[in-house]
Structures are given as structure tokens and as C-alpha cells.
Design an enzyme around this catalytic site. Structure first.
Site, short mmCIF file in Angstrom:
data_model
loop_
_atom_site.label_atom_id
_atom_site.label_comp_id
_atom_site.label_asym_id
_atom_site.label_seq_id
_atom_site.Cartn_x
_atom_site.Cartn_y
_atom_site.Cartn_z
N GLY A 65 -28.99 -11.53 -4.60
CA GLY A 65 -28.62 -12.06 -3.29
C GLY A 65 -29.70 -12.93 -2.68
N LEU A 66 -30.68 -13.34 -3.50
CA LEU A 66 -31.80 -14.12 -2.97
C LEU A 66 -31.74 -15.59 -3.39
CD1 LEU A 66 -34.61 -11.44 -3.46
CD2 LEU A 66 -33.32 -11.95 -1.39
N GLY A 67 -30.58 -16.00 -3.88
CA GLY A 67 -30.39 -17.42 -4.19
C GLY A 67 -31.16 -17.89 -5.42
N SER A 68 -31.23 -17.03 -6.45
CA SER A 68 -32.02 -17.41 -7.63
C SER A 68 -31.43 -18.65 -8.32
CB SER A 68 -32.13 -16.25 -8.63
OG SER A 68 -30.86 -15.86 -9.06
N ALA A 72 -29.76 -21.19 -7.01
CA ALA A 72 -30.07 -22.41 -6.25
C ALA A 72 -31.54 -22.78 -6.41
CB ALA A 72 -29.74 -22.22 -4.77
N ALA A 73 -32.42 -21.76 -6.39
CA ALA A 73 -33.86 -22.07 -6.53
C ALA A 73 -34.12 -22.69 -7.90
CB ALA A 73 -34.68 -20.80 -6.33
N ASP A 123 -27.75 -22.03 0.12
CA ASP A 123 -28.87 -21.62 -0.75
C ASP A 123 -29.70 -22.84 -1.16
OD1 ASP A 123 -27.39 -19.32 -0.60
OD2 ASP A 123 -27.49 -18.83 -2.73
N PRO A 137 -35.53 -12.17 -8.64
CA PRO A 137 -34.60 -11.40 -9.47
C PRO A 137 -33.20 -12.03 -9.43
CG PRO A 137 -35.28 -10.14 -7.52
CD PRO A 137 -36.05 -11.43 -7.49
O1 PMV Z 1 -25.95 -13.82 -3.29
P1 PMV Z 1 -26.30 -15.26 -3.32
O2 PMV Z 1 -27.75 -15.52 -3.34
O3 PMV Z 1 -25.55 -15.97 -4.40
O4 PMV Z 1 -25.81 -15.88 -1.89
C1 PMV Z 1 -24.47 -16.21 -1.69
C2 PMV Z 1 -24.19 -16.58 -0.25
C3 PMV Z 1 -22.69 -16.74 0.02
O5 PMV Z 1 -22.55 -16.99 1.44
C4 PMV Z 1 -21.94 -15.47 -0.29
C5 PMV Z 1 -22.08 -17.88 -0.75
C6 PMV Z 1 -22.36 -19.29 -0.22
O6 PMV Z 1 -22.14 -20.22 -0.98
O7 PMV Z 1 -22.78 -19.45 0.93
#
Ligand code: PMV
Length: 308
Positions: free
Chosen positions: A91-94, A96-97, A138, A87
Site C-alpha cells: 500500500g506504499l505505492g511501490s 509507481a515509485a 501514487d 515492500p
Molecule cells: O496500495 P497502492 O499503493 O497500490 O495504492 C492504491 C491507491 C488507490 O487509491 C486504491 C488506487 C489509486 O489509483 O488511487
């Protein structure tokens, strides 16, 4: 010929946000994946089923393709299809994946034979245009897989242990922009430098302790560290009343610990659950209308292959 790549999403166990400014963070690849297919076409296009067409990842993805084309000397004449189980804004790094799977699929299609580290480096071009100044955690986790103890600009330390460890991830259902939350933390750090630096040292210490607990299988101790890390994230202003309430609810259900994971402001909560209680906790959470799933780690990083 079709080149296919698959990259996992990630969950940060401790240290998000603080990692942007140099603290240690611990993160794991999770089972949800992004799949990218690259196939012949007369020009560069994104296929009709590509979820990318509707997302904010389109421009960064084009940036990656163009930069790779210049650097490796090929003309980008292919169609890209992206299918994601991850999703967005959770917050699961979509993002970057997506960037890692895209880079890997192009490498496979053009026979560039890029290794995981080179794929991560190329994918970071897209990550920078999505997030501004990401730590790189990520993309590193999506590319390398497994569990990593990560510090910005330092080779990540792979954490190994026997067996597998289970977590529960609960989605808040609220999407948010990582970039805005990173800016908020940067402002907190400027406003309260002494307070920030004390918290940052504690969070690095939580990362080191979390590694010990994860490796020894002391999930109760690991859970306590997660809840402590949530308190630090709340202090720097990235939690929300809903996320705090989700953490409290999970603790009241008997979880060993819980915290927001990723950028906060919405997104997801990661919980450490006593063995055998995963299903009952997930059904309690679902009764409140929230999506939740179990994630078992470790999970492998990006991989690619060809299909006829
Ligand atoms: O919420 P996400 O999946 O975009 O994770 C961000 C993680 C952070 O520490 C807030 C940003 C980073 O670049 O490390």
C-alpha cells in the site's frame, strides 16, 4: 556512464479508493525509496540484482521503455537495475515509485531533460497496465514529492508547512492486488450509488480538514480524521479483520488516530502518534510480530544524476 534515479514511496493520509472516482485525497511522499540504474549494454536487459526480474512490474516497465524509445527516438540498448526499499503489495505505492524512477533514469541516460510532470505522464503508462484505472496519485507523489492534495485530472495542490510531521507505518505482512480491490469498490459504487456518494463527499471533506490540521500541527485532530476515514474504507469493503484489529491496537496504545493506507485488503496501517511515543509504540507493535517504522514528512520527489 551510469544514470541513476531515486523516487520515494507514498502514504495516503486520506481518500484512497474514493480518489479513483473523483474525490479529494491527501498523500505524502515517504522516506523509503526505489533506486534505478541505467547503464550501457548491447541490448535491453534487466540486471541480475534487479528485483524487477521477479516482480509483476517487468511487463509494465518494458512497456514504458518501448514507448519512450518510440516517442523520443532512441534505441533502448541499456541494462536496467532496480533496487527497492519499498515492500511490494504494502500500500506504499511501490509500483509507481519503480515506474517514476525508471522513467527518470532513462530520461537522464538519454539526456531527454524531462521535468517531473513529463516523468509522471510517462510513468502512468506502466501504472495503467499494473492497476487498470489508477487515479494517478501514487505517480504524482513519487514524482513531485512533498504532500499533495489530489483530485483526479486536476493539477495537484502542494501543501506546505513549517517544520516536519511524524507518522508511524505498520506493515500487515499481507500482500494484495490493488487492481482487484479497485474493482471491488467500483462494484460497491454501482450497488449502492446513494450511499457511495454520501461517503465520497465526506471523504473529500476529511481531506480538506486534514490539510488544515496538518498545516497547523494539530496532530490530535488529524488523527481523528484518519480513524474516521478508516471507517469509510471499512464500509466500502477494503479493510480486513486484521487491519481493523491493527487500528484498534494502535488506538489502545494511545495513537491519535490510525487507518489502512493504500488499497487495503492487507498492506499497511498509517498512524498519528503523540510526539515522543513513536519508539515505544513501534516496539509494542513489533512484539506482535509486525514490521513498523517512523516516517517523517515532507520528503523530496524523484531526482536523477550521472555516475562514472
Ligand atoms: O496500495 P497502492 O499503493 O497500490 O495504492 C492504491 C491507491 C488507490 O487509491 C486504491 C488506487 C489509486 O489509483 O488511487
Amino acid at each position: 556512464m551510469k544514470a541513476v534515479a531515486q523516487a520515494p514511496a507514498k502514504a495516503i493520509i486520506t481518500g484512497e479508493h474514493f480518489v479513483v472516482h473523483g474525490s479529494l485525497a491527501l498523500a505524502a511522499a515517504v522516506e523509503q525509496v526505489v533506486r534505478v540504474e541505467v547503464q550501457d549494454s548491447k541490448h535491453l536487459e534487466f540486471g541480475a540484482q534487479s528485483q524487477l526480474r521477479r516482480s509483476s512490474f517487468l511487463r509494465p516497465s518494458v512497456d514504458i521503455v518501448k514507448r519512450m524509445a518510440r516517442k523520443f527516438g532512441f534505441s533502448p540498448m541499456f541494462m536496467i537495475n532496480i533496487k527497492s526499499e519499498v515492500p511490494t503489495g504494502a500500500g506504499l505505492g511501490s509500483s509507481a515509485a519503480v515506474m517514476v524512477a525508471l522513467t527518470s533514469a532513462i530520461s537522464e541516460y538519454e539526456s531527454l531533460h524531462l521535468g517531473a510532470r513529463e516523468i509522471i505522464e510517462e510513468a502512468m503508462v506502466g501504472e495503467r497496465s499494473v492497476h487498470g484505472r489508477p487515479s494517478g496519485i501514487d505517480a504524482a507523489v513519487s514524482g513531485l514529492g512533498g504532500v499533495l492534495l489530489y483530485r483526479r485530472d486536476v493539477e495537484p495542490r502542494r501543501i506546505t508547512f513549517g517544520g516536519r510531521r511524524k507518522f508511524v507505518i505498520v506493515l500487515s505482512g499481507r500482500s494484495r492486488r490493488t487492481k482487484r480491490l479497485i474493482q471491488k469498490v467500483t462494484q460497491f459504487r454501482a450497488d449502492f450509488p446513494g450511499l457511495y456518494s454520501g461517503l465520497a463527499d465526506s471523504v473529500s471533506e476529511m481531506g480538506e480538514s486534514a490539510v488544515e490540521r496538518l498545516v497547523s500541527g494539530d496532530m490530535e485532530g488529524l488523527g481523528r480524521l484518519l480513524t474516521l476515514n478508516h471507517a469509510a474504507l471499512k464500509t466500502i469493503g477494503v479493510s480486513t479483520p486484521q487491519l481493523d484489529e491493527m487500528v484498534d491496537h494502535l488506538l489502545s496504545l494511545g495513537c491519535y488516530g490510525a487507518k489502512l493506507t493504500g488499497a487495503g485488503g492487507g498492506g499497511s496501517v498509517l498512524a498519528v502518534v503523540p510526539e515522543g511515543k513513536e519508539k515505544s509504540i513501534i516496539s509494542e507493535v513489533k512484539e506482535r510480530g509486525l514490521e513498523a517504522f517512523v516516517s517523517v514528512i515532507p520528503v523530496e520527489g524523484v531526482r536523477s544524476w550521472q555516475e562514472p
